[in-house]
Design a protein around this motif. Structure first.
Motif, PDB file in Angstrom:
ATOM      1  N   ARG A  61       0.341  -0.865   0.210  1.00 34.27           N
ATOM      2  CA  ARG A  61      -0.131  -0.033   0.302  1.00 34.27           C
ATOM      3  C   ARG A  61       0.834   0.833   0.188  1.00 34.27           C
ATOM      4  NH1 ARG A  61      -3.329  -3.725   3.006  1.00 34.27           N
ATOM      5  NH2 ARG A  61      -4.863  -3.792   2.203  1.00 34.27           N
ATOM      6  N   ALA A  65       0.590   4.079  -3.243  1.00 30.08           N
ATOM      7  CA  ALA A  65       0.373   5.181  -2.590  1.00 30.08           C
ATOM      8  C   ALA A  65       1.382   6.562  -3.378  1.00 30.08           C
ATOM      9  CB  ALA A  65       0.147   5.550  -0.567  1.00 30.08           C
ATOM     10  N   LYS A  69       0.593   9.069  -6.549  1.00 28.60           N
ATOM     11  CA  LYS A  69       0.570  10.116  -6.774  1.00 28.60           C
ATOM     12  C   LYS A  69       1.810  10.334  -7.733  1.00 28.60           C
ATOM     13  CE  LYS A  69       2.812  13.508  -3.573  1.00 28.60           C
ATOM     14  NZ  LYS A  69       3.982  13.648  -2.922  1.00 28.60           N
ATOM     15  N   LYS A  82      -5.266   3.278  -7.805  1.00 27.76           N
ATOM     16  CA  LYS A  82      -6.260   3.891  -6.616  1.00 27.76           C
ATOM     17  C   LYS A  82      -6.988   2.984  -6.396  1.00 27.76           C
ATOM     18  CE  LYS A  82      -9.214   7.159  -6.221  1.00 27.76           C
ATOM     19  NZ  LYS A  82     -10.790   7.969  -5.967  1.00 27.76           N
ATOM     20  N   LEU A  85      -5.544   0.562  -4.337  1.00 24.05           N
ATOM     21  CA  LEU A  85      -6.034   1.197  -3.112  1.00 24.05           C
ATOM     22  C   LEU A  85      -6.700   0.826  -2.481  1.00 24.05           C
ATOM     23  CD1 LEU A  85      -3.150   4.017  -3.536  1.00 24.05           C
ATOM     24  CD2 LEU A  85      -3.077   2.427  -1.856  1.00 24.05           C
TER      25      LEU A  85
END
Length: 106
Positions: A61, A65, A69, A82, A85
């Motif tokens: 995770r 992330a 980004k 996304k 996640l």
């Protein structure tokens, strides 16, 4: 957790997970990527349904992330990261990560 002290994810290369989980040395030069990804998949499989599953899923995770980004401007990839996640179940997240690694070279 030892892994967190080892490195901060840049979120640019999936071999970051290999280094993070100590599948390869921290000074890994990027050679033999296919072999390294296979070793990483094997490592991830070995953690399924073990006491390490939550710890490994947390590392994945963290990487996702940072990857998300960094990929927001690449609209075709960002939704994939996304979506991963948003997977709350550790087992499922690890399984999906294994599947992604399996399809990186084919």
């Amino acid at each position: 957790m030892f892994w967190e002290a080892v490195m901060q994810f840049e979120g640019i290369d999936w071999t970051e997970l290999s280094i993070y989980f100590e599948v390869v040395e921290q000074n890994y030069d990027g050679g033999q990527d296919e072999k390294v990804l296979i070793l990483t998949k094997d490592f991830l499989r070995s953690t399924l349904m073990s006491d390490r599953e939550p710890e490994v899923a947390n590392g994945i995770r963290q990487f996702l992330a940072k990857l998300y980004k960094n990929s927001i401007e690449h609209k075709h990839n960002a939704p994939i990261w996304k979506g991963l996640l948003e997977v709350n179940d550790d087992f499922t997240l690890i399984k999906y990560t294994i599947l992604l690694l399996e399809h990186m070279w084919y």
